[in-house]
Motif scaffolding. Structure first.
Motif, PDB file in Angstrom:
ATOM      1  N   ILE A   1       8.189 -68.436   1.490  1.00 27.49           N
ATOM      2  CA  ILE A   1       9.116 -68.628   0.385  1.00 27.49           C
ATOM      3  C   ILE A   1       9.374 -67.299  -0.299  1.00 27.49           C
ATOM      4  CG2 ILE A   1       7.241 -69.230  -1.207  1.00 27.49           C
ATOM      5  CD1 ILE A   1       9.290 -71.071  -2.658  1.00 27.49           C
ATOM      6  N   GLU A   2      10.598 -67.094  -0.708  1.00 23.65           N
ATOM      7  CA  GLU A   2      10.969 -65.989  -1.576  1.00 23.65           C
ATOM      8  C   GLU A   2      11.892 -66.579  -2.636  1.00 23.65           C
ATOM      9  OE1 GLU A   2      12.575 -62.553   0.411  1.00 23.65           O
ATOM     10  OE2 GLU A   2      10.816 -62.364   1.707  1.00 23.65           O
ATOM     11  N   GLN A   3      11.779 -66.049  -3.851  1.00 26.59           N
ATOM     12  CA  GLN A   3      12.634 -66.522  -4.939  1.00 26.59           C
ATOM     13  C   GLN A   3      13.242 -65.327  -5.668  1.00 26.59           C
ATOM     14  OE1 GLN A   3       9.982 -69.136  -7.188  1.00 26.59           O
ATOM     15  NE2 GLN A   3      11.052 -70.882  -6.292  1.00 26.59           N
ATOM     16  N   TYR A   4      14.429 -65.571  -6.218  1.00 18.76           N
ATOM     17  CA  TYR A   4      15.173 -64.536  -6.929  1.00 18.76           C
ATOM     18  C   TYR A   4      15.835 -65.147  -8.149  1.00 18.76           C
ATOM     19  CZ  TYR A   4      14.331 -62.227  -2.560  1.00 18.76           C
ATOM     20  OH  TYR A   4      13.706 -61.693  -1.462  1.00 18.76           O
ATOM     21  N   GLU A   5      15.794 -64.417  -9.256  1.00 19.55           N
ATOM     22  CA  GLU A   5      16.471 -64.841 -10.483  1.00 19.55           C
ATOM     23  C   GLU A   5      17.675 -63.946 -10.723  1.00 19.55           C
ATOM     24  OE1 GLU A   5      13.532 -64.638 -13.603  1.00 19.55           O
ATOM     25  OE2 GLU A   5      12.766 -66.631 -13.113  1.00 19.55           O
ATOM     26  N   LEU A   6      18.744 -64.585 -11.214  1.00 18.91           N
ATOM     27  CA  LEU A   6      19.965 -63.866 -11.561  1.00 18.91           C
ATOM     28  C   LEU A   6      20.456 -64.385 -12.902  1.00 18.91           C
ATOM     29  CD1 LEU A   6      20.088 -64.698  -8.281  1.00 18.91           C
ATOM     30  CD2 LEU A   6      22.088 -63.268  -8.459  1.00 18.91           C
ATOM     31  N   PRO A   7      21.065 -63.542 -13.729  1.00 16.57           N
ATOM     32  CA  PRO A   7      21.593 -64.009 -15.004  1.00 16.57           C
ATOM     33  C   PRO A   7      22.822 -64.891 -14.791  1.00 16.57           C
ATOM     34  CG  PRO A   7      22.146 -61.694 -14.663  1.00 16.57           C
ATOM     35  CD  PRO A   7      21.264 -62.108 -13.527  1.00 16.57           C
ATOM     36  N   GLY A   8      22.972 -65.921 -15.626  1.00 16.41           N
ATOM     37  CA  GLY A   8      24.125 -66.822 -15.515  1.00 16.41           C
ATOM     38  C   GLY A   8      24.096 -67.614 -14.221  1.00 16.41           C
ATOM     39  N   TRP A   9      25.239 -68.167 -13.867  1.00 17.55           N
ATOM     40  CA  TRP A   9      25.350 -68.927 -12.624  1.00 17.55           C
ATOM     41  C   TRP A   9      25.940 -68.018 -11.558  1.00 17.55           C
ATOM     42  CZ3 TRP A   9      23.363 -72.196  -9.697  1.00 17.55           C
ATOM     43  CH2 TRP A   9      24.050 -72.873  -8.694  1.00 17.55           C
ATOM     44  N   GLN A  10      25.089 -67.515 -10.668  1.00 15.64           N
ATOM     45  CA  GLN A  10      25.491 -66.596  -9.605  1.00 15.64           C
ATOM     46  C   GLN A  10      24.815 -66.978  -8.285  1.00 15.64           C
ATOM     47  OE1 GLN A  10      25.783 -62.305 -10.445  1.00 15.64           O
ATOM     48  NE2 GLN A  10      24.583 -62.773 -12.264  1.00 15.64           N
ATOM     49  N   PRO A  11      25.267 -68.003  -7.620  1.00 12.61           N
ATOM     50  CA  PRO A  11      24.623 -68.390  -6.366  1.00 12.61           C
ATOM     51  C   PRO A  11      24.979 -67.494  -5.180  1.00 12.61           C
ATOM     52  CG  PRO A  11      26.439 -69.859  -6.836  1.00 12.61           C
ATOM     53  CD  PRO A  11      26.304 -68.948  -8.030  1.00 12.61           C
ATOM     54  N   ALA A  12      26.015 -66.673  -5.293  1.00 13.96           N
ATOM     55  CA  ALA A  12      26.539 -65.952  -4.134  1.00 13.96           C
ATOM     56  C   ALA A  12      25.793 -64.687  -3.699  1.00 13.96           C
ATOM     57  CB  ALA A  12      28.010 -65.607  -4.371  1.00 13.96           C
ATOM     58  N   PRO A  13      25.260 -63.828  -4.580  1.00 18.44           N
ATOM     59  CA  PRO A  13      24.741 -62.535  -4.102  1.00 18.44           C
ATOM     60  C   PRO A  13      23.641 -62.614  -3.043  1.00 18.44           C
ATOM     61  CG  PRO A  13      25.055 -62.454  -6.467  1.00 18.44           C
ATOM     62  CD  PRO A  13      25.269 -63.879  -6.045  1.00 18.44           C
ATOM     63  N   VAL A  14      22.670 -63.495  -3.200  1.00 18.75           N
ATOM     64  CA  VAL A  14      21.575 -63.569  -2.228  1.00 18.75           C
ATOM     65  C   VAL A  14      22.087 -64.146  -0.912  1.00 18.75           C
ATOM     66  CG1 VAL A  14      19.301 -64.560  -1.728  1.00 18.75           C
ATOM     67  CG2 VAL A  14      19.810 -63.694  -4.025  1.00 18.75           C
ATOM     68  N   LEU A  15      22.898 -65.183  -0.983  1.00 13.10           N
ATOM     69  CA  LEU A  15      23.476 -65.761   0.233  1.00 13.10           C
ATOM     70  C   LEU A  15      24.343 -64.733   0.951  1.00 13.10           C
ATOM     71  CD1 LEU A  15      23.806 -68.248   2.026  1.00 13.10           C
ATOM     72  CD2 LEU A  15      25.708 -68.952   0.554  1.00 13.10           C
ATOM     73  N   GLY A  16      25.107 -63.974   0.187  1.00 16.25           N
ATOM     74  CA  GLY A  16      25.940 -62.923   0.772  1.00 16.25           C
ATOM     75  C   GLY A  16      25.119 -61.846   1.470  1.00 16.25           C
ATOM     76  N   ALA A  17      23.979 -61.485   0.884  1.00 16.82           N
ATOM     77  CA  ALA A  17      23.100 -60.486   1.509  1.00 16.82           C
ATOM     78  C   ALA A  17      22.577 -60.996   2.846  1.00 16.82           C
ATOM     79  CB  ALA A  17      21.940 -60.146   0.572  1.00 16.82           C
ATOM     80  N   LEU A  18      22.225 -62.273   2.892  1.00 24.01           N
ATOM     81  CA  LEU A  18      21.711 -62.850   4.137  1.00 24.01           C
ATOM     82  C   LEU A  18      22.789 -62.946   5.217  1.00 24.01           C
ATOM     83  CD1 LEU A  18      19.400 -65.573   2.610  1.00 24.01           C
ATOM     84  CD2 LEU A  18      18.661 -63.582   3.930  1.00 24.01           C
TER      85      LEU A  18
END
Length: 141
Positions: free
Chosen positions: A74-91
């Protein structure tokens, strides 16, 4: 003869110190708050952590033990506000493709990703005005 013994003893002591240092560096991962990250600075050891994204790991002792035993990754990441895209985009930029997806409803977004034989689950949750992204798979790396 005495010099040979001293050299042998010194070499043995050096090997012991080096082994203890290696063990300590491996054990330090499990004691730290970011124990779940396989490659610090990388998302899933595949892409650089995007700007504004903060890596975190579950505080649960049970999850920590499962990760250590290799039962779960498991890995987890926090982002300010509602931002579901950056981590998915990196993958996806790192070669993962979306196999199935539950679209963003403003509260949660989920997807199953694959690259080669590896499959992982991506879930972004809106929590307290932030986004918590969790990446999981059964078994270790």
């Amino acid at each position: 003869m005495r010099r040979a013994r001293l050299a042998l003893l010194g070499g043995g002591l050096l090997a012991l110190v080096a082994g203890a240092g290696l063990w300590q560096s491996r054990e330090a991962r499990w004691q730290g708050p970011l124990y779940c990250l396989q490659a610090p600075g990388q998302v899933w050891a595949a892409a650089p952590v995007p700007s504004g994204v903060t890596p975190v790991c579950p505080a649960s002792h049970t999850v920590r033990a499962e990760v250590r035993r290799g039962e779960t990754r498991i890995e987890q990441y926090e982002l300010p506000g509602w931002q579901p895209a950056p981590v998915l985009g990196a993958l996806t930029a790192a070669g993962y493709r979306v196999v199935s997806r539950i679209p963003d409803d403003g509260v949660q977004e989920a997807a199953v990703l694959s690259r080669g034989r590896e499959r992982l689950t991506y879930v972004a949750d809106r929590m307290n005005g932030q986004t918590l992204v969790s990446l999981t798979t059964r078994g270790g790396p």
